[in-house]
Scaffold this motif. Structure first.
Motif, PDB file in Angstrom:
ATOM      1  N   VAL A   1       0.875  -1.170   0.000  1.00  0.00           N
ATOM      2  CA  VAL A   1       0.000   0.000   0.000  1.00  0.00           C
ATOM      3  C   VAL A   1       0.916   1.225   0.000  1.00  0.00           C
ATOM      4  O   VAL A   1       1.701   1.415   0.931  1.00  0.00           O
ATOM      5  CB  VAL A   1      -0.940   0.024   1.218  1.00  0.00           C
ATOM      6  CG1 VAL A   1      -1.876   1.232   1.132  1.00  0.00           C
ATOM      7  CG2 VAL A   1      -1.755  -1.264   1.300  1.00  0.00           C
ATOM      8  N   LEU A   2       0.837   2.028  -1.045  1.00  0.00           N
ATOM      9  CA  LEU A   2       1.774   3.120  -1.252  1.00  0.00           C
ATOM     10  C   LEU A   2       1.143   4.458  -0.884  1.00  0.00           C
ATOM     11  O   LEU A   2      -0.055   4.663  -1.052  1.00  0.00           O
ATOM     12  CB  LEU A   2       2.225   3.162  -2.717  1.00  0.00           C
ATOM     13  CG  LEU A   2       2.773   1.856  -3.307  1.00  0.00           C
ATOM     14  CD1 LEU A   2       3.265   2.098  -4.723  1.00  0.00           C
ATOM     15  CD2 LEU A   2       3.893   1.287  -2.445  1.00  0.00           C
ATOM     16  N   SER A   3       1.993   5.368  -0.401  1.00  0.00           N
ATOM     17  CA  SER A   3       1.538   6.701  -0.038  1.00  0.00           C
ATOM     18  C   SER A   3       2.406   7.742  -0.724  1.00  0.00           C
ATOM     19  O   SER A   3       3.214   7.425  -1.607  1.00  0.00           O
ATOM     20  CB  SER A   3       1.564   6.875   1.485  1.00  0.00           C
ATOM     21  OG  SER A   3       2.878   6.684   1.978  1.00  0.00           O
ATOM     22  N   ARG A   4       2.262   8.974  -0.298  1.00  0.00           N
ATOM     23  CA  ARG A   4       2.930  10.110  -0.939  1.00  0.00           C
ATOM     24  C   ARG A   4       4.423   9.870  -1.157  1.00  0.00           C
ATOM     25  O   ARG A   4       5.140   9.470  -0.239  1.00  0.00           O
ATOM     26  CB  ARG A   4       2.730  11.363  -0.098  1.00  0.00           C
ATOM     27  CG  ARG A   4       3.460  12.592  -0.638  1.00  0.00           C
ATOM     28  CD  ARG A   4       3.387  13.768   0.281  1.00  0.00           C
ATOM     29  NE  ARG A   4       2.026  14.297   0.363  1.00  0.00           N
ATOM     30  CZ  ARG A   4       1.704  15.425   1.022  1.00  0.00           C
ATOM     31  NH1 ARG A   4       2.650  16.107   1.638  1.00  0.00           N
ATOM     32  NH2 ARG A   4       0.450  15.840   1.063  1.00  0.00           N
ATOM     33  N   GLY A   5       4.871  10.108  -2.387  1.00  0.00           N
ATOM     34  CA  GLY A   5       6.285  10.028  -2.705  1.00  0.00           C
ATOM     35  C   GLY A   5       6.762   8.667  -3.165  1.00  0.00           C
ATOM     36  O   GLY A   5       7.910   8.536  -3.604  1.00  0.00           O
ATOM     37  N   GLN A   6       5.905   7.649  -3.080  1.00  0.00           N
ATOM     38  CA  GLN A   6       6.305   6.315  -3.524  1.00  0.00           C
ATOM     39  C   GLN A   6       5.874   6.098  -4.975  1.00  0.00           C
ATOM     40  O   GLN A   6       4.864   6.635  -5.423  1.00  0.00           O
ATOM     41  CB  GLN A   6       5.698   5.250  -2.610  1.00  0.00           C
ATOM     42  CG  GLN A   6       6.246   5.304  -1.189  1.00  0.00           C
ATOM     43  CD  GLN A   6       5.637   4.250  -0.293  1.00  0.00           C
ATOM     44  OE1 GLN A   6       4.452   4.290   0.031  1.00  0.00           O
ATOM     45  NE2 GLN A   6       6.444   3.276   0.102  1.00  0.00           N
ATOM     46  N   SER A   7       6.657   5.300  -5.699  1.00  0.00           N
ATOM     47  CA  SER A   7       6.396   5.086  -7.121  1.00  0.00           C
ATOM     48  C   SER A   7       6.137   3.611  -7.394  1.00  0.00           C
ATOM     49  O   SER A   7       6.473   2.741  -6.589  1.00  0.00           O
ATOM     50  CB  SER A   7       7.579   5.583  -7.961  1.00  0.00           C
ATOM     51  OG  SER A   7       8.758   4.857  -7.642  1.00  0.00           O
ATOM     52  N   PHE A   8       5.549   3.338  -8.562  1.00  0.00           N
ATOM     53  CA  PHE A   8       5.306   1.951  -8.946  1.00  0.00           C
ATOM     54  C   PHE A   8       5.212   1.828 -10.455  1.00  0.00           C
ATOM     55  O   PHE A   8       4.921   2.789 -11.160  1.00  0.00           O
ATOM     56  CB  PHE A   8       4.042   1.390  -8.280  1.00  0.00           C
ATOM     57  CG  PHE A   8       2.749   2.101  -8.628  1.00  0.00           C
ATOM     58  CD1 PHE A   8       1.894   1.587  -9.589  1.00  0.00           C
ATOM     59  CD2 PHE A   8       2.376   3.263  -7.963  1.00  0.00           C
ATOM     60  CE1 PHE A   8       0.701   2.229  -9.894  1.00  0.00           C
ATOM     61  CE2 PHE A   8       1.187   3.909  -8.261  1.00  0.00           C
ATOM     62  CZ  PHE A   8       0.350   3.392  -9.226  1.00  0.00           C
TER      63      PHE A   8
END
Length: 234
Positions: free
Chosen positions: A75-82
């Motif tokens: 589960v990704l939040s602000r500033g993370q990329s995918f």
């Protein structure tokens, strides 16, 4: 893009250690997209044409298994990329991505990035280094799944939300408990039992708020030999 969104992108895991001229090249290939909670951002198996940085909100990454089970990967939040590696290699998406809340993402067109790489090879190095960091995170998650009990994994999750290392604390659960359960590799009923077990360590939950009575004690429990935890649970 607003100045605030550009600053989030510059501080992101993908771009934070990147020279300004390389960041500018990335941002020239980007656009802002917004998704309501529950909306699909990408589907497993579809052609990967973009990759993303989360600007606001939460994004759930998961994989649908052969028997239809949903396996939450992150589960990704602000500033993370995918999705950067898949997009640049021209592969299909290995994962589904869904808005776990209303969210805003920065969307990079893979074809434009590939074209820019011909003039600035540093772009490719930035993406490679970010992919290696993401792999390291996944290895850490796999290690927890293999070596820690479900209660210990939940303890680690709560500790990661804490600001301090001692005393007590109150944290907000960032998303719904069913998603927390999936991220922990637990069924919802198993998550409920795990929260009940943590009451013995002074952890109480009301709605979306968890109160940790003794952060140090919870940290000691999370670091304990898993075999001892399993023996006491049996």
């Amino acid at each position: 893009m607003t100045p605030a969104q550009i600053e989030i992108a510059r501080r992101s895991a993908l771009l934070s250690d990147t020279p300004d001229h390389v960041v500018d090249a990335f941002l020239s290939c980007a656009s802002v997209a917004r998704f309501d909670q529950g909306n699909t951002i990408q589907s497993q198996g579809d052609a990967a044409q973009c990759f993303f940085i989360v600007l606001e909100g939460w994004v759930k990454l998961f994989r649908i298994t052969a028997n239809g089970f949903e396996a939450v990967v992150g589960v990704l939040s602000r500033g993370q990329s995918f999705n950067d590696g898949a997009a640049l290699c021209g592969r299909g998406h290995g994962l589904c991505a869904e808005a776990a809340s209303n969210c805003t993402v920065l969307q990079f067109d893979a074809r434009q990035i590939l074209s820019a790489i011909r003039n600035q090879p540093e772009l490719a190095l930035t993406i490679l280094m970010n992919s290696l960091q993401q792999n390291a995170v996944l290895i850490g998650q796999l290690e927890q799944l293999k070596t820690l009990s479900g209660v210990q994994r939940l303890a680690h999750f709560l500790l990661n939300l804490c600001d301090g290392d001692a005393g007590s604390g109150i944290v907000s659960l960032p998303y719904e408990k069913t998603l927390i359960a999936g991220l922990m590799g637990l069924k919802p009923e198993s998550l409920s039992r795990a929260f009940s077990r943590l009451k013995l360590l002074g952890v109480t939950v009301q709605h979306s708020t968890a109160t940790i009575g003794n952060i140090a004690a919870l940290r000691d429990f999370a670091s304990e030999d898993p075999s001892e935890v399993w023996v006491r649970a049996s």
